[in-house]
Design a protein around this motif. Structure first.
Motif, mmCIF file in Angstrom:
data_model
loop_
_atom_site.group_PDB
_atom_site.id
_atom_site.type_symbol
_atom_site.label_atom_id
_atom_site.label_comp_id
_atom_site.label_asym_id
_atom_site.label_seq_id
_atom_site.Cartn_x
_atom_site.Cartn_y
_atom_site.Cartn_z
ATOM 1 N N TYR A 5 42.869 -18.823 -15.991
ATOM 2 C CA TYR A 5 43.515 -19.581 -17.079
ATOM 3 C C TYR A 5 42.703 -19.455 -18.365
ATOM 4 C CZ TYR A 5 47.267 -22.141 -14.748
ATOM 5 O OH TYR A 5 48.434 -22.474 -14.132
ATOM 6 N N ALA A 32 41.517 -20.581 -11.618
ATOM 7 C CA ALA A 32 41.256 -21.530 -12.719
ATOM 8 C C ALA A 32 40.541 -20.790 -13.854
ATOM 9 C CB ALA A 32 40.419 -22.700 -12.215
ATOM 10 N N ASN A 85 38.093 -31.685 -12.526
ATOM 11 C CA ASN A 85 39.083 -31.178 -13.483
ATOM 12 C C ASN A 85 39.326 -29.677 -13.355
ATOM 13 O OD1 ASN A 85 40.322 -33.153 -15.110
ATOM 14 N ND2 ASN A 85 38.373 -33.539 -16.142
ATOM 15 N N MET A 86 38.791 -29.071 -12.290
ATOM 16 C CA MET A 86 38.920 -27.615 -12.191
ATOM 17 C C MET A 86 40.375 -27.163 -12.242
ATOM 18 S SD MET A 86 38.095 -24.955 -9.142
ATOM 19 C CE MET A 86 39.841 -24.958 -8.653
ATOM 20 N N GLN A 87 41.257 -27.995 -11.691
ATOM 21 C CA GLN A 87 42.673 -27.614 -11.722
ATOM 22 C C GLN A 87 43.479 -28.492 -12.681
ATOM 23 O OE1 GLN A 87 43.717 -27.301 -7.472
ATOM 24 N NE2 GLN A 87 44.020 -25.125 -7.866
ATOM 25 N N ASN A 88 42.813 -29.009 -13.720
ATOM 26 C CA ASN A 88 43.541 -29.697 -14.794
ATOM 27 C C ASN A 88 43.995 -28.593 -15.753
ATOM 28 O OD1 ASN A 88 44.321 -31.046 -17.101
ATOM 29 N ND2 ASN A 88 42.715 -32.599 -16.936
ATOM 30 N N PHE A 89 45.190 -28.066 -15.473
ATOM 31 C CA PHE A 89 45.588 -26.831 -16.145
ATOM 32 C C PHE A 89 45.800 -27.010 -17.641
ATOM 33 C CE2 PHE A 89 46.933 -26.294 -11.657
ATOM 34 C CZ PHE A 89 45.972 -25.354 -11.338
ATOM 35 N N ARG A 91 33.284 -25.510 -9.587
ATOM 36 C CA ARG A 91 34.254 -25.361 -8.501
ATOM 37 C C ARG A 91 34.680 -26.732 -8.012
ATOM 38 N NH1 ARG A 91 32.908 -22.695 -2.596
ATOM 39 N NH2 ARG A 91 34.994 -22.916 -1.691
ATOM 40 N N GLY A 92 35.973 -26.940 -7.827
ATOM 41 C CA GLY A 92 36.472 -28.214 -7.313
ATOM 42 C C GLY A 92 35.919 -28.487 -5.919
ATOM 43 N N ALA A 136 38.276 -26.946 -3.546
ATOM 44 C CA ALA A 136 38.957 -25.717 -3.992
ATOM 45 C C ALA A 136 38.471 -24.504 -3.217
ATOM 46 C CB ALA A 136 38.714 -25.507 -5.485
ATOM 47 N N GLU A 148 41.257 -20.277 -5.593
ATOM 48 C CA GLU A 148 41.730 -21.267 -6.575
ATOM 49 C C GLU A 148 40.758 -21.380 -7.751
ATOM 50 O OE1 GLU A 148 44.146 -24.165 -3.449
ATOM 51 O OE2 GLU A 148 41.997 -24.432 -3.724
ATOM 52 N N TRP A 149 39.466 -21.305 -7.437
ATOM 53 C CA TRP A 149 38.424 -21.378 -8.482
ATOM 54 C C TRP A 149 38.567 -20.191 -9.445
ATOM 55 C CZ3 TRP A 149 32.732 -20.144 -6.795
ATOM 56 C CH2 TRP A 149 31.815 -20.547 -7.765
#
Ligand code: PEP
Ligand code: MN
Length: 337
Positions: A224, A221, A188-192, A209-210, A213, A217-218
């Motif tokens: 965010y 995230a 879910n690391m990039q479940n914005f 970390r995904g 990813a 990208e980490w």
């Protein structure tokens, strides 16, 4: 950002790029060489993605970023390191914080036995999954609220704060009611939308970390979470997918050191998921501490061969106590280094 014009770029094309840079809230700095023109887009509040899109403009050869795209997580913005306090346990203040417990909470007895054992062995936090992200829908999915209740009880009995994963926006309130720290799992690391939701919760976040990813990208995230209003973020390296099949994931230890260089946030490592192999967990834990990890997340089960998830990478109670002893012996060496 640097915009490198083609050698045959026309005056009109160069003018167009300069105009776009200024429209996007940057200042332009033009360097006219004998062969080509290079244009710098300088500033902190410009619209970066629109400058990146100039890659498609006529006469442009390359657009190169010179600054990192993340801001609030960056060690350039904040020079002092962040210490995240999880109900009295500081993460990032120089002591290695060990979070230990079962992959999944399976029953009250299994959790209580594990919680007391990891507490006795010196863990500072208790982990345990209530909502499990499983590859197969037929595998054990977690006990949900019942598991949260067991975790709370174990936390009261041992005094250890709890970290547990929240998988869905719908569960954020209930998980925050029971847990001291919310884990955003690797998948879910990039479940914005989930990131935006937990950014509004008054609980520290453990951001894994995904598996695929990049470090950039980490950190984006994590951006965010900070930009959404939650400054209490701990990063967790938990292994990435590579061509190697001998281990479940490849624990990217350089990423621990690099994330600490690029960001002021604490960074911990998860050698259990990072290797997927029980026998490798102690050595990988020591390596993570040696490279600067602020903490470790370790899966522990009273009887790993009966575990409903991640048995092959779980230490048994004795194995965990041995690991804690070996870390204690290892720490004075770290202070010398
Ligand atoms: C876990 O901590 O049990 C877990 C599912 O971790 P990850 O998201 O890193 O796979
Ligand atoms: Mn697990």
């Amino acid at each position: 950002m640097i915009i490198n014009m083609k050698p045959d770029a026309t005056e009109e094309e160069i003018r167009h790029v300069i105009d776009r840079i200024e429209e996007c809230n940057y200042q332009s700095h033009v360097i006219s060489g004998a062969e080509r023109t290079v244009i710098g887009a300088v500033g902190t509040n410009g619209r970066r993605s629109e400058i990146e899109a100039l890659q498609a403009a006529p006469g442009v050869e390359t657009v190169v970023a010179i600054a990192h795209p993340f801001k609030l997580v960056s060690s350039q913005l904040r020079r002092t390191r962040t210490v995240v306090n999880v109900r009295g346990v500081p993460i990032g203040d120089g002591e290695v914080v060990v979070m230990a417990g079962p992959c999944s909470v399976e029953s009250r007895e299994q959790l209580m036995e594990t919680a007391h054992a990891v507490c006795r062995a010196g863990a500072q936090m208790l982990r345990g999954g209530a909502y499990k992200p499983r590859t197969s829908p037929y595998d054990f999915q977690g006990l949900g609220v019942e598991a949260l209740e067991f975790l709370k009880e174990a936390s009261i009995e041992t005094g250890l704060p709890i970290v547990t994963e929240v998988m869905s926006e719908n569960d954020v309130d209930v998980v925050a009611e029971y847990a001291d720290m919310l884990q955003i799992g690797a998948r879910n690391m990039q479940n914005f939308s989930l990131l935006r939701r937990v950014a509004n919760v008054n609980r520290p976040i453990l951001l894994k970390r995904g598996p695929s990813a990049t470090i950039k990208e980490w950190l984006l995230a994590a951006e965010y979470l900070l930009s959404g209003g939650n400054p209490n973020v701990v990063l967790c390296e938990r292994g990435i997918k590579t061509f190697e099949t001998a281990t479940r994931n490849t624990l990217d230890l350089a990423a621990v050191a690099l994330a600490k260089e690029l960001s002021h946030l604490p960074v911990i490592a998860d050698p259990s998921h990072g290797t997927g192999v029980r026998s490798l967990v102690p050595a990988a834990s020591r390596a993570a501490v040696a490279i600067g990890a602020d903490g470790l997340m370790i899966e522990v089960h009273p009887c790993p061969e009966r575990a409903l998830s991640d048995g092959p990478q779980s230490l048994d109670l004795r194995g965990f106590a041995d690991l804690m002893e070996s870390l204690a012996a290892f720490k004075p060496l770290m202070e010398v280094a």
